[in-house]
Write an enzyme that holds these catalytic residues in place. Structure first.
Site, PDB file in Angstrom:
ATOM      1  CD  GLU A 159      91.017   6.950 -93.564  1.00 45.59           C
ATOM      2  OE1 GLU A 159      90.789   6.169 -94.178  1.00 45.59           O
ATOM      3  OE2 GLU A 159      90.576   8.214 -93.601  1.00 45.59           O
ATOM      4  CD  GLU A 288      92.612  11.277 -95.602  1.00 46.56           C
ATOM      5  OE1 GLU A 288      91.419  10.760 -95.937  1.00 46.56           O
ATOM      6  OE2 GLU A 288      93.449  10.437 -95.755  1.00 46.56           O
TER       7      GLU A 288
END
Length: 517
Positions: A159, A288
């Protein structure tokens, strides 16, 4: 009336297995714990996951870069990584390797994230970073063999479009300015890491950008194409809530997205971006995903989750190569150890090994045969093992939430009885071989393999006694609610009405009896 019908002679093709390719865990160091390892072995056996992804492989608590006082220099140490990877491979779970975060010895700054202090800054010297990555992959190649390591995935960072995970300090930049800066710096990291990975073997698969919220995928493809940088797969993340991406402290309030196709439309949107790029057909992995991005959301514990999970996996299966559910266990310490046995943790299994309803979404998936039959019902699979056994997995997914003014943390922490489905549900199968079958009907839903509602019945105790644990485990055994001997006549037909409530998931199996029984 809702009829799930299939003809055993009408095959759609092999089951994709996309939903079970990979599953998530918190961080590498947690994988050295005995309870974590027990739970992974159980989830592997019962749910069939092939790969595992987690943060923190290169963090200081894994001891990867250490100071040698005799040599007066930093040296590499693989002992903790070896222990973890040896264990995973011993139970046939492959690593989906997230390369990060930054060892302090190599870091350009002090910014960290989470209770366990993962450093999120770029390397102060990219040559040192590349040396670490190439040395690690060389070690894995020597330890496990090139063929084995070539079956893994190597994902660069996590991320990087969020300042908490990358750079750390925004330097007073606006969000738009930070995004431009972070992207440029991440692409530099990606190119350096891909170079190091491929220097060990051109067969090794490397990809990214592992972003939150579906970001930067076409931009990374363009960058890699323009600069001749290897890119073997794209990866990104998404959660089905109305706002937010990161909850470092586990204190955020969240609201489940009201749209039935939330998350699926985003997955298909990224697939469309890839198909419009210079790399159509590039593998896409959602490394995810879940109902919610915070480790303190009771929807993770609720019976509402299994139908949600299966709806997303089925609806997105043609657009993505994997969707890695975040996570398999509540042994997850981004915000520090949790204080209660059911605290809204990401896991399918809680601290005490009690199986949550979400566990059964994957457990039921794992019981399906390898051959999918044609079936027009969008919320079901009908499968066979090719030897006469048939499995029907179906669900009644309803977004159950009172609206944007009520947080999940307020709503899903109470007893929420399910209503009967408005549409009668029927399973109808044809061209079965005549004979006797054992029919089993499994269910997960309200008060069916629903340990969380049973926990609420106990008064939601902050700590569990041994008797509490035994009681709650008995509420989530996964045993069938009905076992019956049925006979299929010469017409080859089987039909059964099945009670269905909102957000129920049912698994009906037919297993041929041995001749003469």
């Amino acid at each position: 009336m809702r009829i799930v019908s299939a003809d055993l002679t009408q095959v759609r093709g092999p089951m994709s297995g996309m939903g079970q390719l990979c599953v998530g865990a918190g961080r590498a160091n947690e994988g050295l714990r005995a309870d974590w390892q027990r739970q992974l072995a159980h989830v592997k056996e019962e749910c069939g996951f092939g790969y595992l992804r987690f943060h923190g492989l290169l963090c200081d608590d894994m001891g990867v870069v250490v100071w040698d006082s005799n040599l007066k220099k930093h040296v590499y140490n693989w002992q903790y990584i070896d222990e973890l990877f040896d264990y995973m491979l011993s139970i046939d779970v492959k690593p989906f390797v997230e390369l990060g975060f930054m060892p302090t010895a190599l870091a350009s700054g002090p910014s960290t994230i989470f209770w366990w202090k993962g450093n999120v800054t770029p390397p102060k010297d990219y040559a040192e970073w590349e040396a670490l990555i190439s040395a690690l992959l060389t070690h894995w190649t020597e330890r496990y063999g090139e063929d084995e390591v070539a079956s893994w995935y190597f994902e660069v960072w996590n991320e990087p479009n969020l300042s908490g995970f990358w750079i750390g300090d925004t330097g007073g930049r606006t969000e738009a300015e930070f995004q431009a800066y972070a992207k440029e710096e991440y692409f530099k990291l990606y190119a350096s890491t891909a170079k190091a990975v491929k220097s060990v073997s051109g067969r090794y698969r490397v990809g990214g950008p592992a972003t939150a919220g579906n970001a930067w995928v076409p931009e990374l493809i363009e960058f890699c194409t323009k600069n001749a940088i290897p890119l073997d797969f794209a990866s990104t993340h998404h959660y089905a809530v109305m706002h937010g991406y990161l909850d470092e402290t586990g204190t955020h309030g969240t609201v489940l997205a009201p749209e039935r196709n939330a998350l699926v439309k985003e997955v298909k949107g990224v697939r469309a971006q890839i198909e419009a790029s210079s790399r159509p057909g590039l593998e896409l992995h959602y490394t995810e995903w879940s109902t919610s991005y915070t480790p303190s959301d009771p929807v993770h514990d609720s019976y509402h989750s299994p139908a949600f999970i299966l709806n997303k996996v089925k609806s997105a299966e043609d657009a993505v190569q994997s969707m890695s559910y975040w996570t398999f266990t509540d042994i997850f310490e981004e915000a520090g150890p949790r204080a209660t046995p059911f605290h809204g943790g990401f896991g399918m299994v809680n601290y005490q090994g009690i199986r949550k309803p979400s566990f059964f979404a994957y457990n039921f998936l794992n019981k399906l045969g390898a051959i999918e039959l044609k079936n027009d019902d969008a919320d079901s699979w009908v499968c066979t093992d090719g030897k006469g056994a048939v499995q029907v997995l179906a669900w009644d997914f309803i977004v159950t939430h009172p609206g944007p003014t009520v947080l999940n943390q307020q709503y899903y922490c109470q007893d929420l009885p399910s209503e009967n489905s408005e549409t009668p549900f029927v399973v109808s199968l044809s061209n079965l071989a005549p004979g006797a079958y054992t029919m089993k009907l499994h269910r997960v839903g309200y008060r069916s393999n629903d340990a969380y509602t049973a926990y609420i019945d106990l008064g939601s105790p902050a700590q569990l006694t041994r008797e509490h644990v035994a009681f709650l485990k008995a509420k989530s055994t996964g045993e069938p609610e009905k076992v019956e001997l049925v006979r299929v006549g010469t017409d080859g037909l089987f039909q059964r009405d099945i009670p269905m409530r909102q957000n129920d998931v049912i698994l009906l199996t037919l297993e041929p009896q041995a001749a003469g029984r």
